[in-house]
Design an enzyme around this catalytic site. Structure first.
Site, short mmCIF file in Angstrom:
data_model
loop_
_atom_site.label_atom_id
_atom_site.label_comp_id
_atom_site.label_asym_id
_atom_site.label_seq_id
_atom_site.Cartn_x
_atom_site.Cartn_y
_atom_site.Cartn_z
N GLY A 595 0.81 -1.10 -0.02
CA GLY A 595 0.12 -0.09 -0.10
C GLY A 595 1.01 1.20 -0.01
O GLY A 595 2.13 1.33 0.21
N GLY A 598 -0.41 9.10 1.15
CA GLY A 598 -0.08 10.20 1.64
C GLY A 598 0.83 9.96 2.96
O GLY A 598 1.87 10.66 3.18
N PHE A 599 0.46 9.03 3.53
CA PHE A 599 1.08 8.84 4.96
C PHE A 599 2.46 8.05 4.87
O PHE A 599 3.16 8.19 5.85
CB PHE A 599 0.26 7.91 5.81
CG PHE A 599 -0.13 6.60 5.06
CD1 PHE A 599 0.53 5.66 5.02
CD2 PHE A 599 -1.40 6.68 4.45
CE1 PHE A 599 0.49 4.54 4.28
CE2 PHE A 599 -1.66 5.37 3.75
CZ PHE A 599 -0.83 4.43 3.44
N GLY A 600 2.51 7.62 3.72
CA GLY A 600 3.75 6.62 3.64
C GLY A 600 3.58 5.43 2.87
O GLY A 600 2.50 5.38 1.98
N ASP A 733 -12.11 9.76 7.71
CA ASP A 733 -11.52 9.59 6.59
C ASP A 733 -12.08 8.03 6.15
O ASP A 733 -11.56 7.29 5.71
CB ASP A 733 -10.10 9.53 6.51
CG ASP A 733 -9.47 9.54 5.20
OD1 ASP A 733 -10.25 9.92 4.45
OD2 ASP A 733 -8.29 9.23 4.95
#
Ligand SMILES: *[C@@H]1O[C@H](CO)[C@@H](O)[C@H](O)[C@H]1NC(C)=O
Ligand SMILES: *[C@@H]1O[C@H](CO)[C@@H](O)[C@H](O)[C@H]1NC(C)=O
Ligand SMILES: *[C@@H]1O[C@H](CO)[C@@H](O)[C@H](O)[C@H]1NC(C)=O
Ligand SMILES: *[C@@H]1O[C@H](CO)[C@@H](O)[C@H](O)[C@H]1NC(C)=O
Ligand SMILES: *[C@@H]1O[C@H](CO)[C@@H](O)[C@H](O)[C@H]1NC(C)=O
Ligand SMILES: *[C@@H]1O[C@H](CO)[C@@H](O)[C@H](O)[C@H]1NC(C)=O
Ligand SMILES: *[C@@H]1O[C@H](CO)[C@@H](O)[C@H](O)[C@H]1NC(C)=O
Length: 925
Positions: A595, A598-600, A733
């Site tokens: 995966g 935006g988070f990593g 979210d």
């Protein structure tokens, strides 16, 4: 005494006159009020209340001079094959004269009579053919008249297109006759006028001279039309008197006295010859009903008699002697049946030697007309007429069933041999009908098929439907019906005598018009579930009790960790701490990326005991790994700690909340620059991958699996966050890519990086200026208020539901409006729920459209623009549970399990049952 008698007589005769029913209609008269015609001395009404079709026309003055005022305008019927006037309030069994008048007068500029063409159309009396009108002379007033017994309490007079002519009519008159007059007329015999002539008069007379308002034409005429105005007198002279003529024994004929006071007398003293015409009809086997009216007007000398012979072909006897008394009226009726078909028919009155020459005052000739075809059952007609009125349905004209060629499209009928036709089928599919289901439908007692689907009927399902004993199909689907269903209908559905369709109604969604059969099954099912669940709970409680806290100590993750208000400075998650080296080992040196966002990045990993995990590494870590300078990183990520904060929030949160439908935090890593979170592994990836088939498995989630995922996510995940946590947590979210699926397709909500907890109970929303959420899922309210509440999650979840139904992403590139909500709304407006459902589901043929429709409605409810209108997550869960239960019931009742979906029936059912109840009782955890 005598005076009193006179008064009574006067009064009764006045009543007689008043009581005789009559209707005078000026067709095509556009005034609002009835008017008094001083020529006929009758009151004529506009025709609007007798008919709801057709167009009015005024005739040019040059064509109407000398014509009755009623003929100066007309109503024409360019649309529809059959258009009917309905005259109510007649009395069944009474005798009536009905007269229709037609004056074309080039109302359309002569279109229809160009090049010598004639204008033809048919006239029907109810369901029976009356006459073909053949209009050849534009300025002539054509009149057609019948005498008949009323077979019902209304008359229907229909104009029917038979060629390319547009039917029209100028006037319609109805006059009641005394029952003793024209005795030939009975239930099987009606008469159509051919000729009515006064032999001795030069002018037309009618009311008030004729109490019945019959029109008597002069014997001598100067008509323009050829055959209609034949001269009936040949070789005769006219005789008149002023002496009063007694009415005689047949007083009911009421021939005007002016007519009885004048007569034609044979001028050669031997024979009076009458020629009869059949009007404009072409009659191959002519049969006339002839009425002759006589009065001897010559004072006989002492040894003279007044006797003559009448010979009428076909009549029995064909020759009769007629003897007259001085100044006494006599009325003779004969039936003329010609063997051959000459163009002119003669009646000869022959002098008897020693008697006076023959004479005649007036004559009438009628032809037989068969009006015996029975119209549809009166109850059915009344019901259909009521329905027609309620529905403003002007296409329905005349009788619903007969004649067959004009029967209404929406009805089907049966035609028993000796009883009236019955309406057996009524199809009002998608006719834009509103309001209550008309009660008149309950009077269609022979109906077997009733389709009212796809209208907007409201109110309860009416009980009268249960009285329709012949009903085999009842389709009420796609309306706004609410309320419960009558048991009778359910029973008939249960024993197979009735096909009942109710889907797409509010009552269906509420389950109250679902039949008992289903309800019972359903409740049995719920009972079974409850028992199983109760047993499971008892066992669990017992085992907890006996096995004691040892187990609890061994699994710290199941303990409720202490909540800390301060986010951040140190992770205190209660979860194992991993070093960077640990993560490297677990992920086999960050080998497999599962995966990215935006988070990593998320990597696949395996703990030393073989447990599969997902390792989420923070972006900063990646930047360093890839050798990008930290200065650059700072610029790119914005002011520092945004990403770190998200990590912290998520770690904090997940260490605090535990639910099997929230992705579980296995451990974390804070090692220098490295920030990492270790989660349980969701073997089937995200819901988004599955709906878009991104992982190319080719496996389509069944509708039931989708429902289960929805229930899991809603109940176990979101409701728990909103209601089960103190303070409540807003996920912020919710989207399909954040709903992960375990190996057995259990939903796990993931990614709490944006989540916020209310700080206090009093604070019911979170205010934030930061951009949150994902395009397509963000509560539209947020853009104006910058406030996110639980209802924002409800909104996002509504979008998820729509994706589950349609298989489409939230943002549609192919659509101008771009959003799944618009797409679904548009689809529903133009079609049915089947048009918006994921076509892959339909291919599997394993989704109950009703269940789908419930979910769509729920989703649209969730995505209401006004957040106050949205349901709470608790309500959402309840509704989804109902849908799932119904789906399970209908699935198990409609088809046995195939091997394709779930492992085994009992296992699946047990799992589901626990899911359904687990969270309604949070203490059970
Ligand atoms: C109508 O009348 C005209 C003239 O009498 C005749 O030629 C024509 O055939 C008639 N049409 C019908 C349909 O009877
Ligand atoms: C009507 O009258 C005719 C004779 O004119 C007779 O033959 C017939 O039976 C009568 N019908 C009824 C229903 O009375
Ligand atoms: C009618 O009278 C005329 C003379 O006026 C005569 O020529 C003719 O034959 C008569 N017709 C009949 C049918 O009697
Ligand atoms: C009619 O009258 C003539 C002469 O008076 C007579 O011969 C005949 O029998 C009568 N016919 C009938 C049917 O009464
Ligand atoms: C009646 O008169 C017509 C015309 O004169 C004649 O042709 C016919 O034969 C007569 N019929 C009888 C029965 O006398
Ligand atoms: C009637 O009387 C007149 C004279 O008064 C006579 O000429 C005639 O022949 C009589 N007729 C009969 C039928 O007796
Ligand atoms: C009824 O059916 C006929 C023939 O099929 C068609 O011409 C007519 O337009 C239909 N009318 C309506 C109202 O559907």
């Amino acid at each position: 005494m005598r005076y009193f008698m006179l008064l009574v007589l006067l009064a009764s005769s006045a009543i007689l006159v008043d009581c005789r029913r009559e209707v005078s209609i000026d067709c095509g008269f556009s005034g609002d009020d009835a008017y008094y015609d001083d020529r006929t001395l009758k009151i004529y009404a506009p025709d609007a209340k007798y008919i709801d079709t057709g167009a009015n026309h005024e005739l040019d003055e040059s064509y109407v001079t000398g014509q009755p005022v009623q003929a100066q305008n007309l109503r024409s019927f360019p649309d529809g094959v059959r258009n009917c006037y309905t005259i109510n309030d007649v009395t069944q069994g009474d005798k009536y004269l009905i007269r229709a008048s037609f004056l074309y007068g080039y109302y359309d500029g002569g279109q229809q009579m160009r090049d010598g063409r004639s204008l033809t159309f048919d006239l029907y009396f109810g369901v029976n053919f009356w006459q073909t009108m053949n209009i050849t002379v534009a300025s002539h007033l054509y009149i057609s008249e019948i005498i008949t017994l009323a077979s019902s309490d209304y008359f229907s007079i229909c104009l029917v297109k038979s060629g390319d002519g547009i039917p029209f009519i100028s006037a319609l008159e109805l006059r009641q006759l005394d029952s003793e007059v024209y005795k030939d007329v009975n239930q099987s015999v009606s008469l159509r006028l051919s000729e009515r002539k006064s032999m001795g008069l030069d002018q037309t007379i009618r009311f008030p001279d004729d109490i019945y308002d019959r029109i008597w034409q002069p014997g001598y005429t100067s008509c323009v039309a050829t055959s209609y105005c034949r001269d009936a007198r040949r070789n005769s002279t006219v005789l008149t008197t002023t002496a009063l003529v007694e009415v005689g024994s047949d007083h009911a004929y009421k021939v005007p006295s002016a007519i009885m006071q004048s007569a034609a007398v044979s001028s050669d003293d031997n024979t009076l010859i009458l020629s009869l015409s059949n009007g404009d009809d072409v009659v191959m086997a002519p049969m006339f009903y002839v009425y002759l009216h006589f009065a001897e007007l010559r004072a006989p000398k002492r040894n003279e008699s007044s006797i003559f012979q009448l010979r009428v072909p076909g009549s029995r006897p064909s020759l009769i002697n007629i003897s007259l008394e001085y100044l006494v009226a006599r009325h003779i009726q004969r039936i003329y049946q010609a063997n051959s078909d000459p163009s002119t028919f003669y009646l000869n009155l022959t002098r008897v030697p020693g008697s006076l020459p023959p004479l005649l005052n007036a004559m009438e000739a009628y032809s037989y007309v068969d009006l015996t075809k029975i119209s549809t059952d009166q109850g059915d007609v009344d019901a259909m007429m009521t329905i027609k009125r309620l529905l403003y349905h002007t296409e329905w004209q005349g009788d619903p069933c007969v004649p067959v060629q004009f029967a209404w499209n929406e009805t089907k009928c049966s035609f028993p041999i000796s009883t009236p036709p019955r309406v057996t089928s009524l199809d009002l599919f998608n006719r834009g009908l509103k309001g209550d289901i008309p009660a008149a439908i309950g009077n269609l007692s022979a109906i077997t098929y009733l389709n009212l689907s796809r209208n907007t009927f409201t109110g309860p399902i009416p009980p009268f439907l249960a009285n329709l004993n012949s009903l085999q199909t009842l389709d009420l689907s796609g309306n706004q019906l609410d309320g419960s269903l009558i048991d009778v209908l359910c029973n008939r559905q249960a024993n197979g005598s009735l096909r009942l369709r109710l889907e797409d109604n509010p009552c269906y969604f509420h389950g109250i018009c679902v039949c008992n059969k289903r309800k019972q099954k359903h409740s049995i099912y719920v009972l079974a579930i409850s028992i199983v669940v109760a047993a499971v709970i008892v066992i669990v409680l017992l085992s907890v009790f006996f096995l004691g806290g040892r187990r609890g100590k061994k699994e710290p993750s199941k303990r409720q960790p202490k909540w800390r208000d301060t986010i951040g400075s140190s992770f205190h998650t209660g979860s194992p701490h991993f070093t960077y080296q640990d993560l490297r080992t677990i992920t086999n040196n960050f080998e497999r990326v599962i995966g990215k966002g935006g988070f990593g990045t998320v990597y696949y990993g395996r703990l030393h005991d073989g447990t599969e995990v997902a390792v989420k590494m923070q972006k900063r870590f990646l930047a360093i790994e890839e050798g990008i300078s930290e200065d650059f990183m700072t610029e790119e990520l914005g002011s520092d700690s945004h990403g770190i904060k998200e990590f912290q929030v998520e770690a904090q949160l997940l260490s605090r909340v535990h639910h099997r439908n929230l992705v579980a935090l296995v451990g974390y890593c804070k090692d220098g620059h490295s920030l990492g979170l270790v989660f349980e592994y969701a073997a089937q990836g995200s819901l988004k991958d599955h709906l878009s088939d991104k992982n190319n498995t080719g496996r389509v989630l069944s509708w039931r699996e989708r429902l289960r995922i929805a229930v899991d996510a809603a109940q176990a995940g979101l409701e728990y966050l909103h209601k089960g946590c103190k303070p409540p947590i807003i996920h912020r979210d919710v989207k399909t890519s954040n709903i992960l699926l375990s190996h057995n397709f259990e939903a796990k909500i993931a990614d709490f990086g944006l989540s916020k907890a209310f700080l206090t109970d009093a604070q019911t929303h979170v205010s934030t200026q930061a951009v949150v959420g994902t395009p397509g899922y963000v509560d539209p309210d947020y853009h104006s208020t910058y406030r996110l509440t639980e209802k924002s999650d409800v909104y996002s979840f509504g979008i998820v539901l729509l994706e589950l139904v349609t298989g489409l992403p939230a943002v549609l590139k192919f659509l101008e409006t771009g959003h799944i909500i618009q797409w679904v709304r548009q689809g529903l407006a133009q079609g049915t729920v089947a048009d918006v459902v994921d076509p892959r589901l339909q291919q599997q043929q394993q989704c109950d459209m009703y269940s789908v429709r419930r979910v769509v409605d729920l989703a649209l409810h969730c995505t209401a623009l006004n957040s106050n209108e949205r349901p709470t997550m608790t309500e959402v869960v309840m509704q989804l549970k109902e849908s799932l239960q119904l789906e399970i019931v209908s699935e198990s009742s409609t088809r046995p399990y195939g091997g394709d979906v779930d492992v085994n029936q009992s296992g699946t059912t047990a799992t589901t049952s626990i899911n359904l109840t687990e969270l309604s009782d949070p203490s059970a955890r």
